[in-house]
Enzyme design. Sequence first.
Site, PDB file in Angstrom:
ATOM      1  N   CYS A 169      10.976 -30.148 -41.930  1.00  0.00           N
ATOM      2  CA  CYS A 169       9.813 -30.716 -41.247  1.00  0.00           C
ATOM      3  C   CYS A 169      10.064 -30.678 -39.728  1.00  0.00           C
ATOM      4  CB  CYS A 169       9.534 -32.124 -41.760  1.00  0.00           C
ATOM      5  SG  CYS A 169       8.001 -32.850 -41.169  1.00  0.00           S
ATOM      6  N   ASP A 226       0.464 -25.478 -47.131  1.00  0.00           N
ATOM      7  CA  ASP A 226       0.742 -26.473 -46.097  1.00  0.00           C
ATOM      8  C   ASP A 226      -0.471 -26.558 -45.172  1.00  0.00           C
ATOM      9  OD1 ASP A 226       1.666 -27.937 -43.874  1.00  0.00           O
ATOM     10  OD2 ASP A 226       3.696 -27.170 -44.075  1.00  0.00           O
ATOM     11  N   HIS A 258       3.330 -28.781 -47.788  1.00  0.00           N
ATOM     12  CA  HIS A 258       4.349 -29.268 -46.855  1.00  0.00           C
ATOM     13  C   HIS A 258       5.265 -30.240 -47.598  1.00  0.00           C
ATOM     14  CE1 HIS A 258       5.919 -30.011 -42.814  1.00  0.00           C
ATOM     15  NE2 HIS A 258       6.043 -31.279 -43.178  1.00  0.00           N
TER      16      HIS A 258
END
Length: 290
Positions: A169, A226, A258
């Site tokens: 991330c 995502d 994601h």
Amino acid sequence: MANADNAGLDGLITSPLSRRGFVMTSLISGLTVATTRVEAQVIHTDATGIEAGEVKIPAADGPMPAYRAVPEGAGPFPIVLVVEEIFGVHDYIKDICRRLAKAGYCAVAPELYARQGDLSTMTDPKIIIRDVISKTPDAQWIGDLDATAAWAASAAKGDPARLGVMGWCRGGRAAWLYAAHRRDLKAAVAWYGPIRGERTDIQPRTAGDVAAEIHAPLLALYGGADTGIPPASVEEARDKAKQAGKTVELVIYPDAPHGFHADYRPSYRKEPAEDGWNRALAFLKAHGVG
């Protein structure tokens, strides 16, 4: 060493950094509280055959909390700097360190946001981004990663000649930027790190901005579903790097959202998570971190 001469920090340091004490003096116990539910498939890696636990790393303005896992034995072992998500070094990140140690690595995850806020008490991701992430200078965490690498080599049986970085991330963004900073880095792995984003005085460049400047081969693992990171933006960064003669290997898992590696969250997808992990280990070894 990179932390001695600021090699590669051009464009990241915009002014002298003001130093502040650490708000977090120890790591999060358990999983982050900034999630509404914890899934049943949480992976737990035991410490058999490895040494694992919280440590303190000498940083520019005091001892920085971190988690270290390393195989038993004399070493030296290749070093992987583990860069957290936005939620702090909690059990998921600690487990990743243990997984890497089981694979033969000295894995260290520093708490890079320890000066900006106490992530162990924060429950709202939007507030974390506003009050902690956006106020953490890139030059600060880059210096902290340099300090972590130096500590791993001197005090944790790490081999500085075999240095890699892996981030998730926001830590995936860090993997891109650190690869553009550290000239002796051997390999980087970015798990769904943002490519674009707002530029500020303390965060002046995006991952896409530095794609053509990376010093190490980079493996980019992204989800096609995502909603926050368009696959086209990652492909653009890859192409920019390749045009500059750099190595970026991009894998996009079409149906993965994601956070597909985060086994404690509903976003977890077992097949791409396991495939990405195997690719990451193979990539590290293929490029001298093994």
